[in-house]
Scaffold this motif. Structure first.
Motif, mmCIF file in Angstrom:
data_model
loop_
_atom_site.group_PDB
_atom_site.id
_atom_site.type_symbol
_atom_site.label_atom_id
_atom_site.label_comp_id
_atom_site.label_asym_id
_atom_site.label_seq_id
_atom_site.Cartn_x
_atom_site.Cartn_y
_atom_site.Cartn_z
ATOM 1 N N LEU A 1 0.392 -1.061 0.212
ATOM 2 C CA LEU A 1 -0.480 0.104 0.018
ATOM 3 C C LEU A 1 0.798 1.088 -0.160
ATOM 4 C CD1 LEU A 1 -2.831 1.486 0.586
ATOM 5 C CD2 LEU A 1 -2.512 1.181 2.985
ATOM 6 N N ILE A 2 2.174 0.984 0.766
ATOM 7 C CA ILE A 2 1.923 2.442 1.185
ATOM 8 C C ILE A 2 3.858 2.467 0.108
ATOM 9 C CG2 ILE A 2 4.141 3.750 2.537
ATOM 10 C CD1 ILE A 2 2.109 2.833 4.950
ATOM 11 N N ALA A 3 3.999 1.485 -0.853
ATOM 12 C CA ALA A 3 4.933 1.622 -1.463
ATOM 13 C C ALA A 3 4.043 2.369 -3.000
ATOM 14 C CB ALA A 3 5.814 0.310 -2.006
ATOM 15 N N ASN A 4 3.354 1.429 -3.170
ATOM 16 C CA ASN A 4 2.325 1.843 -4.486
ATOM 17 C C ASN A 4 2.682 3.708 -4.597
ATOM 18 O OD1 ASN A 4 0.974 2.123 -6.320
ATOM 19 N ND2 ASN A 4 -1.048 2.492 -5.350
ATOM 20 N N ALA A 5 2.090 3.986 -3.020
ATOM 21 C CA ALA A 5 1.851 5.546 -2.706
ATOM 22 C C ALA A 5 2.802 5.941 -2.783
ATOM 23 C CB ALA A 5 0.909 6.098 -1.781
ATOM 24 N N VAL A 6 4.043 5.757 -2.383
ATOM 25 C CA VAL A 6 5.475 6.802 -2.263
ATOM 26 C C VAL A 6 5.515 7.114 -4.112
ATOM 27 C CG1 VAL A 6 7.741 6.177 -2.393
ATOM 28 C CG2 VAL A 6 5.878 6.365 -0.284
ATOM 29 N N GLU A 7 5.598 5.348 -4.866
ATOM 30 C CA GLU A 7 6.110 5.396 -6.596
ATOM 31 C C GLU A 7 5.065 6.650 -7.161
ATOM 32 O OE1 GLU A 7 5.588 2.097 -10.014
ATOM 33 O OE2 GLU A 7 4.366 2.431 -8.591
ATOM 34 N N ASP A 8 3.811 6.400 -6.644
ATOM 35 C CA ASP A 8 3.054 7.800 -7.399
ATOM 36 C C ASP A 8 3.882 8.812 -7.576
ATOM 37 O OD1 ASP A 8 0.678 8.018 -8.804
ATOM 38 O OD2 ASP A 8 -0.509 8.608 -6.950
ATOM 39 N N ILE A 9 3.595 9.462 -5.716
ATOM 40 C CA ILE A 9 4.700 10.599 -6.199
ATOM 41 C C ILE A 9 5.407 10.898 -6.311
ATOM 42 C CG2 ILE A 9 4.936 12.286 -3.487
ATOM 43 C CD1 ILE A 9 3.339 10.620 -1.648
ATOM 44 N N ASN A 10 6.372 9.750 -6.242
ATOM 45 C CA ASN A 10 7.748 9.919 -6.567
ATOM 46 C C ASN A 10 7.548 9.916 -8.625
ATOM 47 O OD1 ASN A 10 9.506 10.415 -5.281
ATOM 48 N ND2 ASN A 10 10.130 8.278 -5.062
ATOM 49 N N SER A 11 6.551 9.762 -8.632
ATOM 50 C CA SER A 11 6.795 9.811 -10.843
ATOM 51 C C SER A 11 5.883 11.059 -11.084
ATOM 52 C CB SER A 11 5.776 8.377 -10.660
ATOM 53 O OG SER A 11 4.307 9.106 -10.690
ATOM 54 N N LYS A 12 5.376 10.812 -10.076
ATOM 55 C CA LYS A 12 4.645 12.799 -10.706
ATOM 56 C C LYS A 12 5.329 14.128 -10.357
ATOM 57 C CE LYS A 12 0.954 10.391 -11.510
ATOM 58 N NZ LYS A 12 1.682 9.346 -11.282
ATOM 59 N N GLU A 13 6.132 13.994 -8.929
ATOM 60 C CA GLU A 13 6.880 14.809 -7.878
ATOM 61 C C GLU A 13 8.175 14.280 -7.901
ATOM 62 O OE1 GLU A 13 5.371 18.889 -5.044
ATOM 63 O OE2 GLU A 13 3.961 17.269 -6.427
ATOM 64 N N PRO A 14 9.036 14.054 -8.198
ATOM 65 C CA PRO A 14 10.771 13.119 -7.812
ATOM 66 C C PRO A 14 10.685 13.846 -6.740
ATOM 67 C CG PRO A 14 10.560 13.471 -9.938
ATOM 68 C CD PRO A 14 9.047 14.658 -9.097
ATOM 69 N N GLU A 15 10.835 14.801 -5.832
ATOM 70 C CA GLU A 15 11.565 16.146 -4.852
ATOM 71 C C GLU A 15 10.529 15.684 -3.979
ATOM 72 O OE1 GLU A 15 14.906 17.170 -5.289
ATOM 73 O OE2 GLU A 15 14.491 16.281 -7.209
ATOM 74 N N PHE A 16 9.677 15.412 -4.121
ATOM 75 C CA PHE A 16 8.608 16.076 -2.665
ATOM 76 C C PHE A 16 9.080 14.529 -1.688
ATOM 77 C CE2 PHE A 16 4.070 15.326 -0.931
ATOM 78 C CZ PHE A 16 3.619 16.596 -0.768
ATOM 79 N N LEU A 17 9.523 14.183 -1.577
ATOM 80 C CA LEU A 17 9.807 12.990 -0.423
ATOM 81 C C LEU A 17 11.128 12.821 -0.086
ATOM 82 C CD1 LEU A 17 7.403 10.255 -0.773
ATOM 83 C CD2 LEU A 17 7.266 11.629 0.625
ATOM 84 N N SER A 18 12.196 13.360 -1.031
ATOM 85 C CA SER A 18 13.937 14.517 -1.215
ATOM 86 C C SER A 18 14.083 13.862 0.719
ATOM 87 C CB SER A 18 14.333 14.934 -1.573
ATOM 88 O OG SER A 18 13.708 16.071 -1.534
ATOM 89 N N GLU A 19 13.063 14.856 1.333
ATOM 90 C CA GLU A 19 13.500 14.361 2.930
ATOM 91 C C GLU A 19 13.370 12.893 3.454
ATOM 92 O OE1 GLU A 19 12.142 18.067 5.312
ATOM 93 O OE2 GLU A 19 12.247 19.023 2.908
ATOM 94 N N TYR A 20 12.622 12.086 2.581
ATOM 95 C CA TYR A 20 12.215 11.104 3.246
ATOM 96 C C TYR A 20 12.862 10.055 2.523
ATOM 97 C CZ TYR A 20 9.114 13.832 5.968
ATOM 98 O OH TYR A 20 8.870 15.037 6.853
#
Length: 207
Positions: A160-179
């Motif tokens: 569940l969480i990996a799918n959400a993270v992949e989706d976020i990264n594919s659209k906005e790659p810098e958004f999770l850079s602190e994590y």
């Protein structure tokens, strides 16, 4: 005999993708039914809550995306090895659900699904939601030490969480850079051979 599974959704990833990935991970056959808008109009009155995804199991219907994912996981050993582990898997999924309820108010603007002030919403909604949720996931990964969120193996909440993270990264790659731990976790989950095979061969999708 193995149950006959049919998963009804539209022909994109969306809310059915986690269940598709769980079937792939469990290496279980199912019929992946991508409804057209016309077919959906016809099918809608037959659904329990007037919404999809819906999973059909030997003619019986299960509704709600997380309930479907949990059902598949329990049937195929992906819901935790003990009742306590299962409770933690559910707790993390519920926490994700709380996060998503808020985060989607920003994310649907980013995806172009809804109109609005994307940058303003990012500051007022997206970033606070991110920074309230992902530190909990980082903490859980550090405490679990296995590389997965609960116990010593993959469970449906990892998917569940990996799918959400992949989706976020594919659209906005810098958004999770602190994590970075969260991104490493996503890569670890998606490198599991049965799941990697699905991800590498699934139809392209914008949602």
């Amino acid at each position: 005999a193995m149950p006959q599974y049919k998963l009804y959704y539209f022909a994109f990833r969306g809310l059915a993708e986690v269940s598709r990935q769980l079937f792939a991970l469990a290496e279980v056959e199912y019929e992946n039914v991508g409804l057209t808008p016309e077919q959906w109009k016809e099918f809608k009155p037959k659904t329990p809550f007037g919404r999809i995804p819906v999973l059909e199991v030997d003619g019986q219907l299960v509704a709600q995306s997380l309930a479907i994912a949990r059902y598949i996981a329990k049937q195929h050993g992906l819901a935790g090895k003990t009742p306590f582990e299962s409770a933690w898997v559910d707790a993390l999924a519920d926490q994700w659900s709380d996060f998503h309820r808020v985060f989607k108010k920003y994310w649907y603007l980013r995806l172009g699904v809804r109109p609005g002030d994307i940058e303003g919403s990012k500051v007022s909604v997206g970033i606070p939601a991110r920074d309230s949720f992902f530190p909990l996931i980082v903490k859980q990964l550090k405490e679990s030490t296995s590389g997965f969120l609960v116990g010593d193996g993959v469970t449906w909440v990892d998917v569940l969480i990996a799918n959400a993270v992949e989706d976020i990264n594919s659209k906005e790659p810098e958004f999770l850079s602190e994590y970075p731990e969260v991104v490493e976790h996503q890569k670890r989950v998606h490198a599991i051979p049965a799941l990697k095979k699905w991800i590498d061969t699934r139809p392209p999708s914008t949602n």
